[in-house]
Design an enzyme around this catalytic site. Structure first.
Site, short mmCIF file in Angstrom:
data_model
loop_
_atom_site.label_atom_id
_atom_site.label_comp_id
_atom_site.label_asym_id
_atom_site.label_seq_id
_atom_site.Cartn_x
_atom_site.Cartn_y
_atom_site.Cartn_z
N ASP A 83 41.13 35.60 47.02
CA ASP A 83 40.45 36.95 47.19
C ASP A 83 41.29 37.92 46.55
O ASP A 83 42.37 37.68 46.11
CB ASP A 83 40.68 36.94 48.66
N ASP A 84 40.72 39.07 46.41
CA ASP A 84 41.22 40.32 45.88
C ASP A 84 41.85 40.41 44.41
O ASP A 84 42.12 41.69 44.06
CB ASP A 84 42.66 40.71 46.76
N HIS A 134 33.43 40.83 46.81
CA HIS A 134 34.37 41.08 48.13
C HIS A 134 34.68 42.80 47.96
O HIS A 134 35.59 43.20 48.19
CB HIS A 134 35.80 40.63 47.46
N HIS A 138 37.85 47.19 48.09
CA HIS A 138 38.48 46.41 49.26
C HIS A 138 38.36 47.34 50.30
O HIS A 138 39.29 47.35 51.13
CB HIS A 138 39.82 46.08 49.00
N TYR A 175 39.39 42.37 54.83
CA TYR A 175 39.84 42.34 56.21
C TYR A 175 39.43 41.50 57.21
O TYR A 175 39.82 41.74 58.45
CB TYR A 175 40.13 43.77 56.57
N HIS A 225 45.29 34.14 48.05
CA HIS A 225 44.96 35.19 47.37
C HIS A 225 45.72 35.13 46.08
O HIS A 225 46.92 34.83 45.78
CB HIS A 225 45.61 36.33 48.04
NI NI Z 1 40.76 40.81 50.51
#
Ligand code: NI
Length: 272
Positions: A83-84, A134, A138, A175, A225
């Site tokens: 992720d991210d 995503h 964020h 989150y 991540h």
């Molecule tokens: Ni995230």
């Protein structure tokens, strides 16, 4: 994947998500859901999770309130998710490693970052990995108005489409923050996880490897991540450890198909 196949895949995933929702698709899918957009007949009424309307056994997508966390039936399969990102240096390093190991993973990209580093997005796609949405920056979607939530996802879809010519088939909420209202606005499978490596808490490489390898089951979705150096350093150990337990690696959409990866039995994890 050609456009037609993409639509079919999306329909399949949508169908699986519907099957899994005890409460039925009406709580999850807006009136103009993907089925309607593709000109098909209305979605079938909700069936018992794991069974099609005609009673045949289907892959069981484990859910709670529409959250997909693990996929039963995908014997021997695990999906690694990152992720991210994209990250300008760590993601390419991770891609090299995954290519060496011949592992396909799933990357849930933040739209703003995808737009900033399009070459990395192209490299993810070229490597055969799956790309998910995503959100744009964020955001905690539960704190936004409906129109802002839709915009977060649509802007990210558009940014990714502009780079690789395809929109993501799946979404992950920043989150772990979802609600029935947020889920009702999303017409695609929303992917959570059952194995959180807690790599974002600056866990050591050993801790990240251990948490992923020890706790995975068939059908597990592992959260990591690709914006943390320790995570990238841990991935080889995660792959080696899960392979030693008999697992094979698939993308999230492959996992959602429910097809088993192998016939041999997965080795039980050691310890609690
Ligand atoms: Ni995230």
């Amino acid at each position: 994947m050609p456009g037609g196949a993409g639509i079919d895949l999306r329909k399949t995933l949508f169908g699986l998500a519907c099957l899994a929702l005890v409460a039925g698709c009406t709580t999850i899918v807006p009136a103009e859901g993907p089925e309607a957009r593709h000109g098909d007949e209305a979605a079938a009424p909700a069936a018992r999770p794991g069974y099609a309307a005609d009673g045949t056994l289907q892959p069981w997508v484990e859910t709670s309130h529409g959250e997909i966390r693990r996929v039963s039936g995908a014997e021997g399969c695990v999906a690694l998710t990152f992720d991210d990102g994209p990250h300008p240096t760590l993601t390419p390093r991770l891609l090299n490693l995954l290519a060496e190991e011949n592992v396909h993973a799933t990357f849930f990209l933040v739209g703003q970052r995808a737009q900033e580093w399009p070459d990395v997005v192209r490299a993810i796609s070229a490597g055969g990995h799956e790309i998910g949405n995503h959100s744009w920056n964020h955001a905690n979607l539960t704190q936004l108005e409906n129109s802002a939530i839709t915009r977060q996802l649509a802007m990210t879809d558009a940014a990714i489409f502009a780079i690789i010519g395809r929109e993501p088939d799946i979404v992950r909420l920043p989150y772990d923050a979802g609600s029935p209202r947020v889920l009702s606005l999303i017409d695609r499978p929303v992917i959570f996880w059952d194995i959180d490596t807690l790599d974002w808490k600056a866990g050591s490489v050993g801790e990240i490897v251990d948490s992923a390898v020890r706790r995975a089951w068939s059908g597990s979705i592992v959260l990591m991540h690709d914006i943390h150096a320790n995570t990238v350093s841990a991935v080889r150990g995660v792959i080696d450890g899960l392979r030693a337990r008999g697992f094979e690696f698939v993308t999230v959409s492959e996992l959602l198909s429910g097809r088993p990866c192998r016939v041999s039995t997965v080795v039980a994890a050691a310890g609690p």
